[in-house]
Write an enzyme that holds these catalytic residues in place. Structure first.
Site, PDB file in Angstrom:
ATOM      1  N   HIS A  26      -0.157   1.044 -12.925  1.00 27.15           N
ATOM      2  CA  HIS A  26       0.528  -0.145 -13.434  1.00 27.15           C
ATOM      3  C   HIS A  26       2.003   0.201 -13.664  1.00 27.15           C
ATOM      4  CE1 HIS A  26       0.939  -3.985 -15.427  1.00 27.15           C
ATOM      5  NE2 HIS A  26       1.665  -3.356 -16.337  1.00 27.15           N
ATOM      6  N   ASN A  46      -6.402   2.683 -11.839  1.00 25.59           N
ATOM      7  CA  ASN A  46      -5.366   1.734 -11.448  1.00 25.59           C
ATOM      8  C   ASN A  46      -4.004   2.330 -11.786  1.00 25.59           C
ATOM      9  OD1 ASN A  46      -4.256  -0.758 -10.531  1.00 25.59           O
ATOM     10  ND2 ASN A  46      -4.027  -1.439 -12.651  1.00 25.59           N
ATOM     11  N   MET A  86      -4.615  -7.149  -6.119  1.00 22.99           N
ATOM     12  CA  MET A  86      -4.110  -8.249  -6.936  1.00 22.99           C
ATOM     13  C   MET A  86      -5.205  -9.153  -7.518  1.00 22.99           C
ATOM     14  SD  MET A  86      -1.082  -7.424  -7.060  1.00 22.99           S
ATOM     15  CE  MET A  86      -0.351  -8.804  -7.951  1.00 22.99           C
ATOM     16  N   ARG A  87      -6.405  -8.650  -7.610  1.00 16.00           N
ATOM     17  CA  ARG A  87      -7.490  -9.449  -8.189  1.00 16.00           C
ATOM     18  C   ARG A  87      -7.938  -8.813  -9.493  1.00 16.00           C
ATOM     19  NH1 ARG A  87      -7.013 -12.698  -4.749  1.00 16.00           N
ATOM     20  NH2 ARG A  87      -7.741 -14.126  -6.318  1.00 16.00           N
ATOM     21  N   GLY A 142       0.810  -1.225   0.000  1.00 12.78           N
ATOM     22  CA  GLY A 142       0.000   0.000   0.000  1.00 12.78           C
ATOM     23  C   GLY A 142       0.837   1.266   0.000  1.00 12.78           C
ATOM     24  N   SER A 143       2.041   1.201  -0.588  1.00 15.29           N
ATOM     25  CA  SER A 143       2.863   2.422  -0.585  1.00 15.29           C
ATOM     26  C   SER A 143       2.230   3.507  -1.453  1.00 15.29           C
ATOM     27  CB  SER A 143       4.296   2.118  -1.026  1.00 15.29           C
ATOM     28  OG  SER A 143       4.336   1.758  -2.377  1.00 15.29           O
ATOM     29  N   ASN A 144       1.560   3.109  -2.529  1.00 11.76           N
ATOM     30  CA  ASN A 144       0.863   4.124  -3.343  1.00 11.76           C
ATOM     31  C   ASN A 144      -0.254   4.768  -2.535  1.00 11.76           C
ATOM     32  OD1 ASN A 144       1.721   4.422  -6.297  1.00 11.76           O
ATOM     33  ND2 ASN A 144       1.847   2.208  -5.968  1.00 11.76           N
TER      34      ASN A 144
HETATM   35  C1  GRF Z   1       2.741  -1.209  -7.642  1.00 10.09           C
HETATM   36  O1  GRF Z   1       3.910  -1.500  -8.350  1.00 10.09           O
HETATM   37  C2  GRF Z   1       1.596  -0.996  -8.596  1.00 10.09           C
HETATM   38  O2  GRF Z   1       1.990  -0.418  -9.797  1.00 10.09           O
HETATM   39  C3  GRF Z   1       1.096  -2.378  -8.825  1.00 10.09           C
HETATM   40  O3  GRF Z   1       1.224  -3.031  -7.588  1.00 10.09           O
HETATM   41  C4  GRF Z   1       2.250  -2.393  -6.825  1.00 10.09           C
HETATM   42  C5  GRF Z   1       1.623  -1.973  -5.554  1.00 10.09           C
HETATM   43  O4  GRF Z   1       2.516  -1.436  -4.646  1.00 10.09           O
HETATM   44  N1  GRF Z   1      -0.249  -2.348  -9.338  1.00 10.09           N
HETATM   45  P1  GRF Z   1       1.976  -0.775  -3.320  1.00 10.09           P
HETATM   46  O5  GRF Z   1       1.070  -1.788  -2.619  1.00 10.09           O
HETATM   47  O6  GRF Z   1       1.220   0.476  -3.683  1.00 10.09           O
HETATM   48  O7  GRF Z   1       3.199  -0.499  -2.504  1.00 10.09           O
END
Ligand code: GRF
Length: 195
Positions: free
Chosen positions: A107, A105, A88-89, A11-13
């Site tokens: 990517h 999303n 991841m689904r 969940g770093s994003n």
């Molecule tokens: C990221 O690389 C994103 O692009 C991909 O999954 C990863 C998630 O990273 N969809 P985080 O959980 O946000 O750290």
């Protein structure tokens, strides 16, 4: 802007987005974080920050059954935008249609190159010299919805998949937050039919 967030991992994003909200750099609130993994770091972070969480374990469930449980759980929530942050689904068409608002999303490649899992590794092994990340709308095609923003990352001679992935992730944090801000500010207009 009320955000409904889905994530399965670190969940770093999401943390980058949430930090921007806390710093008043993003005029948004998080309605809830939803996950299929009860001990995911994204859930722990949400709990530590007093954000509502919903965890629906998908083990032993058919996809439609799992998605139905999520729909039941979010039925009464008010949200304007759905944010997939390391979720991841793969979402079914029915599920995409039943979410009321556009779905974003992030990517880790320059789409349409290298969709699907392990995009950074795919790009690295292909031998590209430039890769990056993409924020896009979600439709029925995996990583195939309308592109909203992209950032490039150069592949260095001494890179490994890990070092490259780390530099892409830094750019993800910047571009995801920036795109949401531009949606809030009306600089990016989304068709509310979402696809
Ligand atoms: C990221 O690389 C994103 O692009 C991909 O999954 C990863 C998630 O990273 N969809 P985080 O959980 O946000 O750290």
């Amino acid at each position: 802007m009320r955000l409904l967030v889905f994530g399965s991992g670190i969940g770093s994003n999401f943390q980058a987005i949430h930090r921007s909200i806390l710093k008043n750099e993003l005029d948004a609130e998080v309605v809830a974080v939803i996950s299929d993994v009860h001990d995911a770091a994204i859930i722990e972070y949400a709990k530590n920050n007093d954000i509502d969480t919903i965890v629906v374990d998908n083990s032993g469930k058919e996809r439609h059954e799992y998605e139905r449980l999520i729909i039941d759980n979010i039925h009464d929530l008010n949200y304007d935008l759905v944010i997939l942050a390391g979720y991841m689904r793969i979402l079914s068409s029915e599920f995409i249609r039943s979410l009321k608002m556009p779905i974003l999303n992030i990517h880790p490649s320059i789409l349409p190159s290298f969709p699907g899992l392990n995009a950074q590794k795919q790009a690295f092994e292909y031998g590209v010299k430039i890769t990056g990340c993409t924020v896009h709308l979600v439709n029925e095609i995996v990583d195939g919805g309308k592109i909203l923003a992209q950032r490039c990352v150069e592949v260095k001679n001494n890179d490994t998949v890990d070092s490259l992935s780390a530099r892409i992730l830094e750019q993800e944090h910047i571009i995801y937050t920036k795109t949401i801000r531009e949606i809030i500010q009306g600089k990016i207009t989304l068709n509310m039919q979402k696809i």
